[in-house]
Design an enzyme around this catalytic site. Structure first.
Site, PDB file in Angstrom:
ATOM      1  N   SER A 104      79.330  18.387  14.930  1.00  0.00           N
ATOM      2  CA  SER A 104      78.372  17.193  16.030  1.00  0.00           C
ATOM      3  C   SER A 104      80.409  17.604  16.660  1.00  0.00           C
ATOM      4  O   SER A 104      80.879  17.806  16.943  1.00  0.00           O
ATOM      5  CB  SER A 104      78.492  16.251  15.882  1.00  0.00           C
ATOM      6  OG  SER A 104      78.828  15.109  16.665  1.00  0.00           O
TER       7      SER A 104
ATOM      8  N   GLU B 277      87.246  10.845   4.778  1.00  0.00           N
ATOM      9  CA  GLU B 277      86.030  10.120   3.744  1.00  0.00           C
ATOM     10  C   GLU B 277      84.931  11.454   4.027  1.00  0.00           C
ATOM     11  O   GLU B 277      84.462  11.883   5.357  1.00  0.00           O
ATOM     12  CB  GLU B 277      85.591   9.114   4.511  1.00  0.00           C
ATOM     13  CG  GLU B 277      86.854   7.932   4.553  1.00  0.00           C
ATOM     14  CD  GLU B 277      85.903   6.263   4.417  1.00  0.00           C
ATOM     15  OE1 GLU B 277      86.855   5.426   3.989  1.00  0.00           O
ATOM     16  OE2 GLU B 277      85.387   6.072   5.191  1.00  0.00           O
TER      17      GLU B 277
ATOM     18  N   CYS C 142      77.304   6.218   9.790  1.00  0.00           N
ATOM     19  CA  CYS C 142      77.484   6.626  11.828  1.00  0.00           C
ATOM     20  C   CYS C 142      78.249   5.769  12.023  1.00  0.00           C
ATOM     21  O   CYS C 142      77.829   4.967  12.732  1.00  0.00           O
ATOM     22  CB  CYS C 142      76.745   7.452  12.207  1.00  0.00           C
ATOM     23  SG  CYS C 142      76.943   8.222  13.896  1.00  0.00           S
TER      24      CYS C 142
ATOM     25  N   CYS D 124      86.964   6.796  21.585  1.00  0.00           N
ATOM     26  CA  CYS D 124      85.660   5.972  21.888  1.00  0.00           C
ATOM     27  C   CYS D 124      85.837   5.127  20.621  1.00  0.00           C
ATOM     28  O   CYS D 124      86.195   4.563  19.923  1.00  0.00           O
ATOM     29  CB  CYS D 124      84.179   6.874  21.439  1.00  0.00           C
ATOM     30  SG  CYS D 124      84.219   8.747  21.394  1.00  0.00           S
TER      31      CYS D 124
ATOM     32  N   SER E 100      76.903  14.490  21.037  1.00  0.00           N
ATOM     33  CA  SER E 100      77.232  13.231  21.316  1.00  0.00           C
ATOM     34  C   SER E 100      77.578  12.303  22.875  1.00  0.00           C
ATOM     35  O   SER E 100      78.045  12.323  23.025  1.00  0.00           O
ATOM     36  CB  SER E 100      78.567  12.791  20.143  1.00  0.00           C
ATOM     37  OG  SER E 100      78.352  12.729  19.175  1.00  0.00           O
TER      38      SER E 100
ATOM     39  N   CYS F  69      90.619  10.240  14.547  1.00  0.00           N
ATOM     40  CA  CYS F  69      90.299  11.357  16.053  1.00  0.00           C
ATOM     41  C   CYS F  69      90.816  10.413  16.982  1.00  0.00           C
ATOM     42  O   CYS F  69      91.471   9.322  16.950  1.00  0.00           O
ATOM     43  CB  CYS F  69      88.578  10.978  15.684  1.00  0.00           C
ATOM     44  SG  CYS F  69      87.927  11.803  16.949  1.00  0.00           S
TER      45      CYS F  69
ATOM     46  N   GLU G  27      87.499  14.947  15.597  1.00  0.00           N
ATOM     47  CA  GLU G  27      86.449  15.886  16.561  1.00  0.00           C
ATOM     48  C   GLU G  27      86.485  17.448  15.898  1.00  0.00           C
ATOM     49  O   GLU G  27      87.123  17.784  16.092  1.00  0.00           O
ATOM     50  CB  GLU G  27      86.559  15.264  18.489  1.00  0.00           C
ATOM     51  CG  GLU G  27      86.263  16.967  18.878  1.00  0.00           C
ATOM     52  CD  GLU G  27      84.637  17.222  18.682  1.00  0.00           C
ATOM     53  OE1 GLU G  27      84.838  18.099  19.224  1.00  0.00           O
ATOM     54  OE2 GLU G  27      84.350  16.252  19.048  1.00  0.00           O
TER      55      GLU G  27
ATOM     56  N   ASN H  82      75.924   1.022  14.326  1.00  0.00           N
ATOM     57  CA  ASN H  82      76.498   0.347  12.665  1.00  0.00           C
ATOM     58  C   ASN H  82      78.336  -0.523  12.971  1.00  0.00           C
ATOM     59  O   ASN H  82      78.304   0.067  14.342  1.00  0.00           O
ATOM     60  CB  ASN H  82      76.376   1.733  12.209  1.00  0.00           C
ATOM     61  CG  ASN H  82      75.573   2.739  11.553  1.00  0.00           C
ATOM     62  OD1 ASN H  82      74.543   2.103  11.532  1.00  0.00           O
ATOM     63  ND2 ASN H  82      75.497   3.398  11.991  1.00  0.00           N
TER      64      ASN H  82
END
Length: 421
Positions: free
Chosen positions: A236, A127, A378, A151, A259, A147, A203, A335
């Protein structure tokens, strides 16, 4: 398992900690590879392609100019009037193969935010999100399909890694955004793309070769690239220390966003599992080296999670790590994602955290959230199941409210963060 650079097919060596411990970067893997595309090639390589088709080498430069400068898509050959009609299709088939197929497009914020779910030619999902602000336009791009960092508060991390994206698959997301903005397909009229943030799925530094090549394409002037300013680009990372140090030597003064999400190893080990390989002190040491080499301020990303990392004690601990450094804190009220029961800090807790950092002299921003209604904010990008592709001429409009944090007065950063004064 090693990471593979999609543009070359060669395995990258997995990053290791200073003690030599290998780092696992994937949870799952799909054996897929993108077609070779103009954006994967050097100028000489693309000219060689033209010659191999029996055409003059300069034809490849013409195609590149159409792609990067005029933003013409491969399915618009009639617009490439300087190419002989009989020669267009062979060139386009060889240099501009289809990479990404739009599956679904959603809009919110009165049409100023648009999320597109893409499917690659081998069926992987990703996306990207375009966001328009009064003074700029930003696209958030994915560097991987999925990813592997795991996390637990991030929808992408919960789904695992499918594969790395190629350089061209990354660049194509940006070219598409620039085309949408130029053609007035987003609310607000025609404008130019000014900012690119590598904060979508994946990542970025785990797909190092393709991301660096993409950055060079984005900053090179046409017909070699899009001609964007490196200072408008943000990369990031969860903290792949060797890759951060390597990035510092690339001569690309992009903004580094770390992050962090916790100032101590005990909590960060839970929130960002890669921390068990490179703890907080090592990650920040690499970040400060990056700031020293590039002269660019480091953005420290911190998702505020109710009852987890939002107490003032951790605000003090965070300030201790950052005081006197070329850095600012970007606070992100968590979020919601389907696979996590955590929630954003209450407004009072957010204000207390901000106050504590400001009292210590730490420049603090709070993200002016975009796209939450369409799962485009995010940590929410998870890629919708690949179904029948659909055209994106009329994106579905969802909601219209724009979240403004605390009614704060101040300016905003290129990434849409509100600077509290």
């Amino acid at each position: 398992m090693t990471a593979t650079t999609a543009e070359s097919g060669r395995p990258d060596q997995p990053p290791t900690a200073e003690a030599g411990r290998p780092v696992r970067l994937t949870l799952t893997r799909r054996a897929g590879r993108a077609p070779r595309h103009l954006a994967d090639l050097t100028r000489q390589e693309r000219r060689d392609v033209a010659v191999s088709l029996g055409q003059p080498a300069f034809r490849a430069d013409q195609v590149a100019r159409h792609y990067y400068a005029r933003l013409i898509a491969a399915d618009e050959p009639e617009a490439m009037t300087d190419l002989p009609e009989r020669d267009r299709q062979p060139l386009l088939d060889a240099l501009l193969p289809r990479l990404l197929v739009p599956v679904r497009t959603l809009s919110c914020d009165d049409g100023l935010t648009r999320k597109t779910a893409w499917r690659t030619v081998d069926g992987a999902s990703l996306e990207s999100v375009i966001m328009r602000y009064p003074d700029r336009a930003t696209v958030c791009v994915s560097s991987q399909a999925g990813c592997g960092m795991g996390c637990p508060f991030c929808a992408t991390g919960q789904g695992g890694l499918t594969r790395n994206l190629s350089t061209a698959e990354i660049v194509e997301q940006v070219v598409h955004a620039a085309r949408v903005l130029r053609r007035r397909e987003l609310a607000g009229g025609e404008t130019r793309l000014s900012n690119v943030v590598f904060m979508g799925m994946g990542e970025p530094l785990a797909n190092y070769a393709a991301v660096i090549a993409a950055l060079r394409r984005l900053t090179a002037h046409p017909p070699e690239g899009l001609g964007l300013s490196a200072r408008g680009l943000t990369v990031s990372t969860v903290g792949l220390v060797p890759a951060i140090r390597r990035l510092a030597g690339e001569g690309l003064p992009v903004t580094l966003a770390v992050s962090l999400h916790a100032p101590d190893d005990v909590l960060r080990n839970e929130l960002v599992p890669i921390n068990t390989r490179w703890p907080v002190v090592e990650v920040l040491a690499a970040a400060w080296e990056y700031a020293e080499v590039t002269g660019r301020r480091v953005s420290v990303e911190y998702a505020l999670i109710d009852g987890v990392n939002d107490d003032v004690g951790r605000a003090d601990a965070l300030a201790d790590l950052l005081v006197g450094r070329l850095a600012h804190v970007n606070l992100i009220p968590l979020n919601p994602t389907g696979g996590s029961s955590w929630r954003a800090s209450a407004p009072a807790g957010q204000r207390a955290f901000v106050r504590r950092l400001r009292d210590r002299g730490i420049v603090t921003t709070v993200r002016d959230t975009r796209g939450r209604e369409i799962a485009a904010a995010c940590g929410q990008l998870a890629a919708e199941p690949a179904g029948k592709p659909e055209r994106t001429d009329r994106p579905e409009q969802v909601g219209s409210d724009r979240l403004v944090e605390f009614g704060a007065v101040g300016s905003t950063t290129p990434d849409g963060d509100r600077v509290l004064r």
